[in-house]
Motif scaffolding. Structure first.
Motif, PDB file in Angstrom:
ATOM      1  N   VAL A 197       0.829  -1.209   0.000  1.00 26.06           N
ATOM      2  CA  VAL A 197       0.000   0.000   0.000  1.00 26.06           C
ATOM      3  C   VAL A 197       0.861   1.254   0.000  1.00 26.06           C
ATOM      4  O   VAL A 197       0.541   2.253  -0.662  1.00 26.06           O
ATOM      5  CB  VAL A 197      -0.947  -0.020   1.217  1.00 26.06           C
ATOM      6  N   THR A 198       1.963   1.240   0.728  1.00 24.21           N
ATOM      7  CA  THR A 198       2.853   2.407   0.751  1.00 24.21           C
ATOM      8  C   THR A 198       3.367   2.728  -0.650  1.00 24.21           C
ATOM      9  O   THR A 198       3.528   3.905  -1.013  1.00 24.21           O
ATOM     10  CB  THR A 198       4.031   2.163   1.711  1.00 24.21           C
ATOM     11  N   ASP A 199       3.631   1.713  -1.456  1.00 23.07           N
ATOM     12  CA  ASP A 199       4.056   1.948  -2.842  1.00 23.07           C
ATOM     13  C   ASP A 199       2.958   2.663  -3.624  1.00 23.07           C
ATOM     14  O   ASP A 199       3.238   3.560  -4.429  1.00 23.07           O
ATOM     15  CB  ASP A 199       4.413   0.627  -3.522  1.00 23.07           C
ATOM     16  N   ALA A 241       7.464  -1.273 -10.509  1.00 21.66           N
ATOM     17  CA  ALA A 241       6.853  -2.508 -10.033  1.00 21.66           C
ATOM     18  C   ALA A 241       5.377  -2.575 -10.406  1.00 21.66           C
ATOM     19  O   ALA A 241       4.862  -3.639 -10.772  1.00 21.66           O
ATOM     20  CB  ALA A 241       7.019  -2.620  -8.514  1.00 21.66           C
ATOM     21  N   PHE A 242       4.668  -1.443 -10.348  1.00 22.27           N
ATOM     22  CA  PHE A 242       3.267  -1.427 -10.775  1.00 22.27           C
ATOM     23  C   PHE A 242       3.158  -1.668 -12.287  1.00 22.27           C
ATOM     24  O   PHE A 242       2.226  -2.343 -12.751  1.00 22.27           O
ATOM     25  CB  PHE A 242       2.609  -0.088 -10.413  1.00 22.27           C
ATOM     26  N   SER A 243       4.090  -1.135 -13.038  1.00 22.52           N
ATOM     27  CA  SER A 243       4.084  -1.370 -14.487  1.00 22.52           C
ATOM     28  C   SER A 243       4.281  -2.850 -14.794  1.00 22.52           C
ATOM     29  O   SER A 243       3.606  -3.410 -15.670  1.00 22.52           O
ATOM     30  CB  SER A 243       5.181  -0.539 -15.154  1.00 22.52           C
ATOM     31  N   GLU A 300      -0.618   4.388 -12.314  1.00 17.85           N
ATOM     32  CA  GLU A 300      -1.354   5.235 -11.380  1.00 17.85           C
ATOM     33  C   GLU A 300      -2.787   4.744 -11.185  1.00 17.85           C
ATOM     34  O   GLU A 300      -3.307   4.739 -10.059  1.00 17.85           O
ATOM     35  CB  GLU A 300      -1.347   6.684 -11.863  1.00 17.85           C
ATOM     36  N   GLU A 301      -3.442   4.336 -12.275  1.00 25.08           N
ATOM     37  CA  GLU A 301      -4.803   3.823 -12.148  1.00 25.08           C
ATOM     38  C   GLU A 301      -4.826   2.522 -11.350  1.00 25.08           C
ATOM     39  O   GLU A 301      -5.743   2.286 -10.545  1.00 25.08           O
ATOM     40  CB  GLU A 301      -5.401   3.597 -13.535  1.00 25.08           C
ATOM     41  N   LEU A 302      -3.816   1.673 -11.538  1.00 24.93           N
ATOM     42  CA  LEU A 302      -3.733   0.423 -10.784  1.00 24.93           C
ATOM     43  C   LEU A 302      -3.512   0.722  -9.300  1.00 24.93           C
ATOM     44  O   LEU A 302      -4.159   0.104  -8.432  1.00 24.93           O
ATOM     45  CB  LEU A 302      -2.600  -0.440 -11.334  1.00 24.93           C
ATOM     46  N   ALA A 303      -2.630   1.671  -9.001  1.00 28.15           N
ATOM     47  CA  ALA A 303      -2.374   2.030  -7.602  1.00 28.15           C
ATOM     48  C   ALA A 303      -3.633   2.594  -6.951  1.00 28.15           C
ATOM     49  O   ALA A 303      -3.959   2.261  -5.799  1.00 28.15           O
ATOM     50  CB  ALA A 303      -1.231   3.049  -7.530  1.00 28.15           C
TER      51      ALA A 303
END
Length: 561
Positions: free
Chosen positions: A419-421, A454-456, A474-477
């Protein structure tokens, strides 16, 4: 994170520390003996084995090195016992007992119970946590072996004669009890010796009527100590109340957890010189929100030792009684840390419950009414693939990245997406405002670009290809944060709406390292219009320890109504 420059401390000044050791971060609140005294806060990772063994000890060392060494010339080198001449008090909240209970990593316990009731604590009260679950999976008992002791006493009605040949004694309530069968100590000794030789060092003794007549437990407990058991929990001492199941489980929890507490305390004391207990008062937070001395701190009282300081902190800073006019607005405590989120309600009195169930174990002792959800800054993020063409799902927790290896942005090898990421990628965590305690030299900021990468990578994974309408990191986060926020709203509704309280009439007092990042979204979801953030919100559990009072608890049975 660097400590600020302060004026020199006064001659002979003593330091007062309040420390909350969480699952991810350890928070330190210190009153530095300048003129006037200066409050100062500090954060460090709870686990960083490449740099230090124990986070609370390291926090104290860094304060003393920064402020005491320039005035006194006393050095505080790392990995050497700390000189305690400048310490006055250390107050601590710890999750050692909580983690040992949840992870089932306590001491091996020998259960001694009245003959005929060997399975009583395993059977419990036969309640089902989910009555519609067709596949029940019970957690194992805290004890590893049982010895049934043929002892028995019976309560005599006022006008009834005792059975022939039985001895009559006065109970602690003044009533009469007759001893039907005293414990056969000579026959019990070899069985205890065999258990000791098998590796048992902790024992729990639970006899049916010991809350009225404790002599049998006392004699068996003394025998256990003679055999060599290091810790013996007697149920009439742990909780002298009727209801043998809850009393027995509480005594077993004490025997299971107290050796772990003692083990941690011994390791903590080894970080200081031999005069620690002479020079400084050492106290710990109990589950009921009060402080107790180190010699009286037992495992069953420590289940909520960590979050209890936060409840005291927001209760004394967010709730303001008025001398006249309408009653002050009640508060919802929203403590979002690195591993979990704790929520509670305060309306002028600490929310105390006298019996609770934690990890399948019923514990009969005063505790704060705190609900915990496994969603924190370190909660891991997953994409669960859909089945039969259905979209994939975003999932948060319950697994935690902790502080070792921690989230990806912590710059540690093997970091896990958390979550912090997500907050870092969305700009809700500003590296310049976050402690620079990462990297091999413990002085680097958060790695936002590493988290974004990492999200990518996750977005390109096979499971994420089924995510509808999500095309950027950003949308995934943001999607993960919405899932986490909803998980944290549920326990707040349980504390308010499910108990008949109007949730919109409460203020949300948010604290913890990650609390303010989610507070506004949670408040909007719940229809709350007021959010309170204390100046020490990031370390409010440690600050609450400094505001807490020492308590003493006494319980005794009574035969009056």
């Amino acid at each position: 994170m660097s400590l600020p420059d302060l004026p020199p401390i006064i001659s002979g000044g003593k330091f007062d520390f309040s420390i909350d050791r969480g699952g991810t971060f350890t928070d330190v609140f210190c009153i530095v003996p300048t003129s006037p005294p200066t409050p100062c806060v500090y954060k460090l990772l709870s686990e960083d084995p490449s740099n230090y063994k124990d986070a609370p000890t390291e926090g104290i060392r860094r304060f003393l090195s920064k402020y005491d060494t320039p005035s006194t010339g006393v050095a505080y080198p790392r990995n050497s016992p700390i000189d305690t001449r400048s310490l006055r008090s250390i107050r601590m909240g710890t999750t050692v007992a909580t983690n040992a209970l949840l992870e089932r990593k306590g001491s091996r316990v020998l259960n001694l119970i009245t003959a005929g009731f060997g399975d009583l604590l395993e059977i419990g009260n036969q309640s089902r946590p989910d009555i519609f679950d067709l596949s029940i999976s019970k957690l194992g008992t805290l004890y590893s072996a049982t010895i049934e002791v043929p002892e028995r006493v019976r309560l005599l009605p006022p006008s009834s004669p005792p059975p022939p040949g039985s001895a009559v004694h006065a109970a602690v309530t003044g009533e009469r009890v007759c001893v039907l069968s005293p414990p056969p100590l000579d026959l019990l000794r070899p069985r205890l010796k065999a258990a000791y030789d098998a590796g048992f060092r902790s024992a729990s003794v639970t006899f049916m009527h010991s809350f009225l007549f404790p002599d049998h437990e006392v004699s068996v407990g003394r025998l256990c100590e003679e055999v060599g058991f290091g810790h013996v929990s007697l149920s009439h001492q742990v909780q002298p109340m009727i209801k043998v199941v809850a009393r027995g489980q509480t005594a077993t929890a004490s025997a299971y957890l107290t050796p772990k507490i003692d083990e941690y305390l011994e390791g903590f004391r080894r970080g200081f010189d031999e005069r620690l207990m002479e020079n400084a008062s050492l106290s710990f937070m109990r589950s009921d929100g009060g402080l107790t001395g180190v010699s009286n701190f037992q495992g069953h009282q420590a289940i909520l030792s960590g979050p209890a300081g936060g409840v005291v902190g927001y209760a004394k800073t967010s709730y303001r009684p008025r001398p006249s006019g309408p009653a002050p607005r009640p508060c919802i405590g929203f403590d979002m840390g690195g591993t979990s989120t704790d929520v509670s309600r305060y309306d002028g009195q600490l929310p105390i419950v006298f019996e609770s169930t934690t990890a399948g174990v019923t514990i009969q002792t005063p505790q704060l009414d705190i609900n915990t959800v496994a969603a924190g800054g370190g909660s891991r993020l997953f994409v669960r693939p859909g089945s039969s063409g259905s979209p994939a799902m975003l999932a948060v927790g319950p697994e935690s990245a902790g502080s070792e290896p921690g989230p990806v942005c912590y710059r540690k090898p093997g970091g896990l997406l958390a979550v912090t990421d997500a907050n870092a990628v969305l700009g809700r965590v500003v590296p310049e405002r976050f402690p620079s305690i990462f990297g091999p030299t413990e002085d680097q900021p958060l790695d936002v670009e590493g988290a974004r990468a990492a999200f990518s990578d996750l977005l390109k994974g096979s499971g994420a290809s089924q995510l509808a309408g999500i095309s950027s990191p950003e949308e995934l986060a943001y999607g993960f944060l919405k899932v986490a926020n909803e998980a944290m709203c549920r326990p707040i509704r349980n504390l308010t709406q499910m108990k008949g309280y109007d949730i919109t009439g409460h203020a949300l007092s948010c604290f913890g390292g990650a609390g303010p990042q989610h507070a506004c979204a949670v408040a909007c979801s719940l229809g709350m219009s007021t959010v309170l953030v204390h100046r020490y919100g990031g370390v409010l559990s440690a600050y609450g320890l400094s505001l807490s009072d020492a308590v003493a608890e006494a319980t005794e049975p009574a035969n009056e109504v």
